[in-house]
Write a protein that holds these residues in place. Structure first.
Motif, PDB file in Angstrom:
ATOM      1  N   UNK A 239       0.854  -1.185   0.000  1.00 17.77           N
ATOM      2  CA  UNK A 239       0.000   0.000   0.000  1.00 17.77           C
ATOM      3  C   UNK A 239       0.888   1.234   0.000  1.00 17.77           C
ATOM      4  N   UNK A 240       0.296   2.366   0.205  1.00 18.27           N
ATOM      5  CA  UNK A 240       1.056   3.616   0.147  1.00 18.27           C
ATOM      6  C   UNK A 240       2.073   3.712   1.259  1.00 18.27           C
ATOM      7  N   UNK A 241       1.806   2.946   2.292  1.00 16.39           N
ATOM      8  CA  UNK A 241       2.736   2.956   3.432  1.00 16.39           C
ATOM      9  C   UNK A 241       3.764   1.837   3.319  1.00 16.39           C
ATOM     10  N   UNK A 242       3.761   1.216   2.161  1.00 13.43           N
ATOM     11  CA  UNK A 242       4.701   0.135   1.906  1.00 13.43           C
ATOM     12  C   UNK A 242       4.405  -1.078   2.774  1.00 13.43           C
ATOM     13  N   UNK A 243       3.058  -1.277   3.058  1.00 12.89           N
ATOM     14  CA  UNK A 243       2.627  -2.468   3.816  1.00 12.89           C
ATOM     15  C   UNK A 243       2.028  -3.483   2.842  1.00 12.89           C
ATOM     16  N   UNK A 244       2.160  -4.782   3.151  1.00 17.87           N
ATOM     17  CA  UNK A 244       1.591  -5.839   2.293  1.00 17.87           C
ATOM     18  C   UNK A 244       0.107  -6.019   2.604  1.00 17.87           C
ATOM     19  N   UNK A 245      -0.717  -5.814   1.569  1.00 17.77           N
ATOM     20  CA  UNK A 245      -2.175  -5.919   1.708  1.00 17.77           C
ATOM     21  C   UNK A 245      -2.679  -7.030   0.798  1.00 17.77           C
ATOM     22  N   UNK A 246      -3.730  -7.853   1.363  1.00 20.94           N
ATOM     23  CA  UNK A 246      -4.304  -8.947   0.562  1.00 20.94           C
ATOM     24  C   UNK A 246      -4.994  -8.365  -0.667  1.00 20.94           C
ATOM     25  N   UNK A 247      -4.747  -8.987  -1.780  1.00 13.63           N
ATOM     26  CA  UNK A 247      -5.321  -8.531  -3.042  1.00 13.63           C
ATOM     27  C   UNK A 247      -6.639  -9.290  -3.287  1.00 13.63           C
ATOM     28  N   UNK A 248      -7.812  -8.577  -3.409  1.00 23.73           N
ATOM     29  CA  UNK A 248      -9.131  -9.197  -3.660  1.00 23.73           C
ATOM     30  C   UNK A 248      -9.245  -9.473  -5.144  1.00 23.73           C
ATOM     31  N   UNK A 249      -8.892 -10.712  -5.528  1.00 23.92           N
ATOM     32  CA  UNK A 249      -8.897 -11.059  -6.929  1.00 23.92           C
ATOM     33  C   UNK A 249     -10.309 -11.053  -7.522  1.00 23.92           C
ATOM     34  N   UNK A 250     -11.331 -11.323  -6.665  1.00 30.51           N
ATOM     35  CA  UNK A 250     -12.719 -11.433  -7.175  1.00 30.51           C
ATOM     36  C   UNK A 250     -13.300 -10.088  -7.568  1.00 30.51           C
ATOM     37  N   UNK A 251     -12.746  -9.001  -7.032  1.00 29.42           N
ATOM     38  CA  UNK A 251     -13.282  -7.698  -7.355  1.00 29.42           C
ATOM     39  C   UNK A 251     -14.593  -7.418  -6.638  1.00 29.42           C
ATOM     40  N   UNK A 252     -15.161  -6.279  -6.926  1.00 23.16           N
ATOM     41  CA  UNK A 252     -16.384  -5.869  -6.234  1.00 23.16           C
ATOM     42  C   UNK A 252     -17.607  -6.027  -7.100  1.00 23.16           C
ATOM     43  N   UNK A 253     -17.457  -6.377  -8.372  1.00 22.02           N
ATOM     44  CA  UNK A 253     -18.618  -6.508  -9.259  1.00 22.02           C
ATOM     45  C   UNK A 253     -18.699  -7.934  -9.781  1.00 22.02           C
ATOM     46  N   UNK A 254     -19.983  -8.294 -10.155  1.00 19.84           N
ATOM     47  CA  UNK A 254     -20.214  -9.660 -10.649  1.00 19.84           C
ATOM     48  C   UNK A 254     -19.493  -9.875 -11.975  1.00 19.84           C
ATOM     49  N   UNK A 255     -19.329  -8.757 -12.761  1.00 20.54           N
ATOM     50  CA  UNK A 255     -18.643  -8.904 -14.047  1.00 20.54           C
ATOM     51  C   UNK A 255     -17.165  -9.248 -13.846  1.00 20.54           C
ATOM     52  N   UNK A 256     -16.577  -8.680 -12.789  1.00 19.57           N
ATOM     53  CA  UNK A 256     -15.170  -8.970 -12.499  1.00 19.57           C
ATOM     54  C   UNK A 256     -14.988 -10.418 -12.116  1.00 19.57           C
ATOM     55  N   UNK A 257     -15.927 -10.929 -11.218  1.00 19.13           N
ATOM     56  CA  UNK A 257     -15.799 -12.315 -10.778  1.00 19.13           C
ATOM     57  C   UNK A 257     -16.096 -13.262 -11.922  1.00 19.13           C
ATOM     58  N   UNK A 258     -17.095 -12.906 -12.765  1.00 12.77           N
ATOM     59  CA  UNK A 258     -17.415 -13.770 -13.902  1.00 12.77           C
ATOM     60  C   UNK A 258     -16.232 -13.815 -14.871  1.00 12.77           C
TER      61      UNK A 258
END
Length: 806
Positions: A35-54
């Motif tokens: 992140x901006x603070x140079x911390x490791x953050x989990x990446x949400x591969x599914x996204x927030x929309x149904x089109x992204x997950x599909x």
């Protein structure tokens, strides 16, 4: 040129950033970023929309993010062709058709409809879920059949038949559907109409028959001149036919009538005639002979018994048993029996006795010969139930004889045929009935009216009602019973002994319990005079209890209501007891009398309770309140009458009087509450008297023994009368209806009001003092000495009333 350069610059920047993040991600590990603070953050591969997950997982899938990774699943109602539940490769999921699954998801009697990713169930026509649902997904129980016949879906004259998922309507027998169909399911479009089977009369009734159409059926009957082989009315020609009436051919002989039945016929003798063989039926063209010409074949008792059976059969079918013709045939029968009995007795040897018994009669005969009279000089003949004692000289009738014979015949059923018509009787006479067997006393002496001595006859009683007995003989010239020359010697419950001066056929008649006209007139006059006297006395009693203030108390209040109820009851009894012309009015009178007499007894019970409270519960105890007394005194009798009328309304009113009927024990609707009240009041009375004996001396030490005894006696007599002892005679009268008991009951019952006036007014010293005071004021008899004495006694009496309430 500038635009192209700018685009290339942006792409280079994005690629640089991507490369940079990839480099940084490698430093954080797969599935994470700085992140901006140079911390490791989990990446949400599914996204927030149904089109992204599909786009990541494929069509019809759901994407689920995990820590540092993700996985994909097929949506509900879809499946992965690879058979995997969770996957990370992009895979399109295909729809599942639940309606083809085994076992069926909807259950029996349903229709399954598939939807995108799901399904739903419907009941087939004529079925419904147990819960009444239309669409459902839980189809494990399926659908059950609807019974459409419960809603009466068929038309008039149709029969509903429920089937699985449906129903049908069929026509009733004798009806046809207007559409010509045999089965329908819509009553608004079709109906049934009656079929007139009589249009095809021969098809349904056969030949020689008439037909009458009825709704849904028909009735057949034979035409005139034809008779049915079965029932007179029929509707099945295979079982019953109409055949020619053979009686129309007049094939029966003289004095006969032809009878047709079930397609057959027979000839039967008319009234007063019999066949030669003794029966009522004869063969074709055979004649019937008159009963007066019917004789036994011989003097043997077997042939005589056949003759008796034939005669009884013919006489029992005689329609007019009270006619002179019938009694003439009875007389002829008795003469024939007497003749043949003596004929048989003449064949006996000296002092020989012979008897014979059948279901119809018993006979015993005896003879003596050659002028030889046995010791004792009397002939004593006895059958099973009856006997005769006669002097042998009366049997022979002369001093010189070759044979003298006597016979006694007892007929077992003849009394019911002959009846109890008594010569010279009128409509005012008591009703009679034969209570013995009819016997015939026969002898060889031809002069039966002038016997040497009396004959003694002993009869066994068939019944005993304690009625008046009459010894009678059959007068063959008048065709009736007569008492001439016969006397009642003695009797008991089992036997009756008669003596007669002549011989004939004899019996014992008994007068039933019907009071003769003279007694009826006497009892009526006693009732009228007694009730009028009672009404006057009750009216005086009501005035006394109402107007005399010095005797005012709870007891006088009870006496007032008692006298009022009895006054109304006696008045209604006088004017309405015999008004039986109108049954409804008579029933109303009977119901009112029932209510008023029960009201009298209810107030009698209240007096017993009040006396108990005053004496046993101490003299100054609280008295009964008027409203509760009226509620019981008038409410309880009303309840009894309402219940009685509801149970057996026909019990009010008889043919002779407007009172309770004796049928079905309905009189106990009056006797039962009366008996209970008498018993309860008797208990109060016994306790009251017992306590009075203990308390009188302590309550009034100045009262001498004579006054104690007098007060005690007056109270006892009044209480006994008010307890209804006089009605005991009424109960005895209903159980044992004799003239003496009728007079006692009438006198005592009609004078109830007079008894109450005497016991509660004339026997009461305070009331007598008030009466004397009124007489003195009316007659202006104001003597100082007497007035002073009178005032003193009145004051003492008043004091006694206030102290005791009596």
């Amino acid at each position: 040129m500038f635009t192209a350069d700018l685009t290339n610059t942006v792409v280079i920047c994005i690629c640089s950033i991507t490369i940079l993040r990839a480099v940084e991600a490698k430093k954080c590990g797969p599935g994470f970023y700085f992140d901006s603070n140079r911390n490791c953050i989990d990446d949400d591969e599914c996204g927030v929309s149904e089109s992204t997950s599909s786009a990541l997982c494929g069509a019809n899938t759901d994407c689920y993010n995990t820590h540092g990774s993700y996985y994909c699943t097929c949506k509900k109602g879809f499946f992965n062709q690879l058979g995997k539940t969770n996957f990370t490769n992009r895979t399109n999921c295909q729809e599942i058709n639940e309606c083809y699954q085994k076992p069926l998801v909807c259950g029996p009697n349903t229709i399954c409809l598939n939807t995108l990713g799901s399904f739903y169930c419907l009941c087939k026509k004529g079925f419904i879920t147990p819960l009444g649902l239309t669409n459902f997904t839980d189809g494990s129980t399926g659908c059950i059949d609807i019974n459409e016949c419960e809603k009466d879906p068929c038309g008039l004259n149709e029969n509903c038949i429920n089937t699985k998922g449906n129903f049908s309507c069929t026509r009733n027998k004798g009806f046809a559907l207007t559409t010509g169909e045999h089965i329908v399911t819509n009553k608004t479009k079709t109906g049934c109409q009656n079929v007139d089977e009589c249009l095809k009369i021969e098809e349904h009734c056969g030949l020689n028959a008439n037909c009458v159409d009825t709704p849904g059926s028909f009735n057949c009957s034979c035409k005139e001149g034809f008779v049915s082989t079965g029932e007179a009315t029929f509707n099945n020609k295979t079982k019953t036919q109409c055949k020619a009436d053979l009686c129309l051919s007049r094939i029966c002989g003289p004095n006969t009538v032809c009878r047709s039945k079930a397609g057959r016929f027979y000839c039967e003798c008319i009234e007063g005639f019999s066949s030669a063989s003794g029966g009522t039926r004869v063969t074709i063209r055979a004649p019937c002979v008159g009963l007066e010409f019917l004789l036994p074949k011989s003097s043997s008792f077997q042939d005589v018994n056949t003759f008796v059976g034939q005669s009884f059969t013919s006489l029992s079918k005689f329609q007019s048993r009270n006619s002179e013709e019938f009694h003439r045939l009875i007389t002829n029968f008795l003469n024939v029996m007497e003749e043949y009995a003596i004929k048989a007795a003449r064949n006996l040897s000296h002092e020989e006795i012979k008897d014979f018994s059948t279901d119809h009669f018993d006979v015993i005969i005896q003879a003596i010969r050659n002028n030889t009279i046995p010791k004792g000089r009397r002939a004593k003949l006895a059958t099973a139930d009856n006997s005769m004692d006669i002097d042998w000289n009366s049997v022979a009738g002369k001093e010189s004889f070759d044979v003298a014979a006597a016979a006694l015949i007892s007929f077992k059923q003849l009394g019911s045929l002959m009846g109890a018509k008594l010569l010279g009787s009128t409509d005012n006479e008591s009703k009679l009935e034969v209570i013995s067997e009819v016997i015939t006393a026969a002898v060889t002496n031809t002069d039966k009216e002038n016997l040497a001595g009396k004959v003694t006859l002993t009869f066994k009683n068939k019944k005993d009602n304690n009625g008046t007995r009459k010894c009678v003989y059959w007068d063959s010239s008048a065709y009736a019973w007569s008492t001439r020359g016969c006397m009642l010697q003695n009797f008991n419950a089992t036997y009756t002994v008669c003596t007669c001066k002549h011989l004939s056929s004899f019996a014992v008649l008994m007068a039933l319990y019907e009071i003769k006209e003279q007694h009826i007139y006497n009892l009526h006059m006693i009732t009228v005079v007694g009730i009028i006297l009672s009404l006057v006395c009750l009216f005086l009693s009501i005035l006394t209890f109402t107007l005399c203030r010095s005797i005012k108390s709870v007891r006088t209040t009870i006496h007032t209501h008692l006298c009022l109820s009895l006054f109304l009851a006696e008045l209604l009894f006088l004017v309405g007891i015999s008004r039986t012309e109108n049954k409804t009015g008579c029933a109303i009178v009977a119901g009112l009398l029932h209510y008023l007499f029960l009201t009298c007894f209810a107030w009698m019970l209240l007096e017993g309770v009040q006396l108990y409270l005053m004496v046993v519960k101490v003299f100054n105890a609280k008295s009964l309140q008027l409203k509760y007394m009226c509620l019981f005194g008038y409410g309880f009798p009303l309840l009894v009458v309402v219940i009685s009328a509801a149970i057996y309304s026909e019990g009010y009113g008889t043919d002779k009087y407007c009172w309770l009927t004796l049928k079905s024990g309905f009189l106990w609707a009056f006797l039962t509450p009366v008996s209970v009240i008498i018993l309860v009041n008797a208990g109060f009375f016994i306790i009251t008297v017992w306590r009075l004996v203990d308390k009188f001396s302590s309550l009034n030490p100045d009262m001498n023994d004579l006054k104690k005894i007098r007060a005690f006696t007056i109270t006892a007599i009044a209480q006994l009368c008010l307890l209804g002892c006089m009605w005991i005679f009424g109960i005895l009268h209903s159980q044992e209806n004799t003239i003496a008991m009728a007079y006692i009951f009438t006198v005592v019952n009609s004078l109830q009001g007079a008894f109450i006036f005497i016991l509660h007014c004339l026997f009461n010293k305070q009331v007598r003092d008030e009466y004397a005071k009124i007489l003195v004021s009316v007659c202006n008899m104001k003597k100082t000495s007497k007035y002073s004495e009178f005032s003193t006694s009145s004051t003492q009496g008043l004091k006694s009333t206030h102290e005791t309430g009596m």
